[in-house]
Structures are given as C-alpha cells and as structure tokens.
Design an enzyme around this catalytic site. Structure first.
Site, PDB file in Angstrom:
ATOM      1  N   CYS A   7      45.550  35.449  28.416  1.00 19.72           N
ATOM      2  CA  CYS A   7      44.238  35.813  27.896  1.00 19.72           C
ATOM      3  C   CYS A   7      43.967  37.315  28.006  1.00 19.72           C
ATOM      4  O   CYS A   7      44.562  38.018  28.820  1.00 19.72           O
ATOM      5  CB  CYS A   7      43.156  35.034  28.651  1.00 19.72           C
ATOM      6  N   ASP A 123      38.051  27.692  36.544  1.00 20.07           N
ATOM      7  CA  ASP A 123      38.218  29.075  36.966  1.00 20.07           C
ATOM      8  C   ASP A 123      37.696  29.291  38.382  1.00 20.07           C
ATOM      9  O   ASP A 123      37.046  28.416  38.969  1.00 20.07           O
ATOM     10  CB  ASP A 123      37.464  29.995  35.981  1.00 20.07           C
TER      11      ASP A 123
END
Length: 198
Positions: A7, A123
């Site tokens: 990412c 996360d």
C-alpha cells in the site's frame, strides 16, 4: 499462499517492483497521508498494473460521493474505507461493482462481510504509525478473508503471520526509507519473506 497487499505506492518504479515481486494487490492512498496522491496520478499508476493484480483506492473519512468520484477518475478496481465508516457508506458504493475492503482496528466488528465488504483489514490501534502491535491478540477472532496490517516489515512479517494466522498481509510504512518514500529492495524482501511462509 498468504495474500500480499503493498500500500501507499506513488512511483512507477515501485509499482513495477511490486508487480514483479508477486504482490496480489497494490494500494493507492487518496486521503490525508504522507502517501497521498491525486486520483489522476492513481490513474496513471493503475494503468501500469496487470489485470491479475488488484488495484485499491484507500480512503479515510471521506463521504461516499467523494470516494465515488475519485474511484471513477482513478480506475481502481477496489475501494478501501479505513476507520469507523458506517455500514451505509459501503452500501452506497456497492453499485460500482468493485471489491470493498473494510479497514478497522481490533476493537471493531471483525466479521468479514458484516458491512457488506469483500475483504476485512485489521490494523494497529494507531493506523499508519508503523509500530508493531500485539498481532497474536486477534488470532482466531476475524472471520472470512482478512488481512493483517500495522507495523509489518520484511524483518517481522514471518513472526506476525505465525502470531495472527491471517489470510493475507498489508504493508506500507515498513517498506519506506522516509515517510511516503518506498524502497524497491524492501518491497522485494517483504514479498519474498511472505512467500517463504505460505
């Protein structure tokens, strides 16, 4: 094989490296972040990605209309909504026919699909900090296809996978030499480390 998402890419060379290394998905950040790029830049980069690699637009807090406009301009094939987006935001974007990713911390509902998403991303408590956290704390809790994120790097991803047993992993700051600046050698090393696991 463990699914790999890289990412926060912003340069063609790093997109090419991620594809060549064998990443399954590539994320472009179009929200407040040191890694933020404009939708038109995301479109240029997404055009370099072959069809078998998923391109993901990453958003945090934007309303569905803003997300929709950026996604249509960039041409990404998946939408990641980070943080406590309401269920209605996912429903509002369903008609685009793109894959939806819900990115949350470990205190959220960890059932993949609970918000009509296709993938769940779990996360760190402080997303984007780059700090490792207690990956083992979520082992066995998320259901369905889910990605572990938060503080991952080439040197610890094997340990993280062993601790949490995720379906996939997502990395950003762990592949950088400074905020927003990726390193091709780190990208290759990360994917190689994951592939040795699964």
């Amino acid at each position: 094989m463990v699914y790999v998402k890289i990412c926060g890419l912003s340069e063609p060379e790093h997109v090419a490296t991620a594809v060549e290394a064998g990443a399954d998905a590539i994320g472009f950040v179009m929200t407040r972040s040191p890694r933020r790029i404009a939708p038109e830049r995301a479109a240029e980069l997404a055009a370099l990605v072959p069809g078998h690699v998923l391109t993901v637009g990453v958003f945090r807090g934007e309303d569905p209309d803003t997300v929709r406009a950026a996604v249509l301009e960039s041409g990404v094939r998946a939408i990641q909504l980070h943080g406590r987006h309401p269920h209605d935001d996912f429903i509002a974007l369903k008609d685009l026919g793109l894959r939806l990713i819900r990115a949350v911390d470990a205190e959220a509902d960890l059932r993949c699909g609970a918000y009509d998403e296709d993938l769940l991303l779990v996360d760190a408590p402080h997303a984007g900090s780059g700090q490792p956290w207690d990956w083992a704390a979520v082992r066995g809790r998320p259901s369905g296809q889910w990605l572990l994120a938060g503080g991952l790097s080439p040197s610890n991803v094997t340990e993280a996978i062993a601790a949490a047993d995720p379906w996939g992993v997502d990395v950003s700051s762990g592949l950088e030499t400074s905020p927003g600046v990726k390193d091709s050698a780190l990208i290759r090393a990360f994917v190689e480390a994951v592939r040795h696991v699964g």
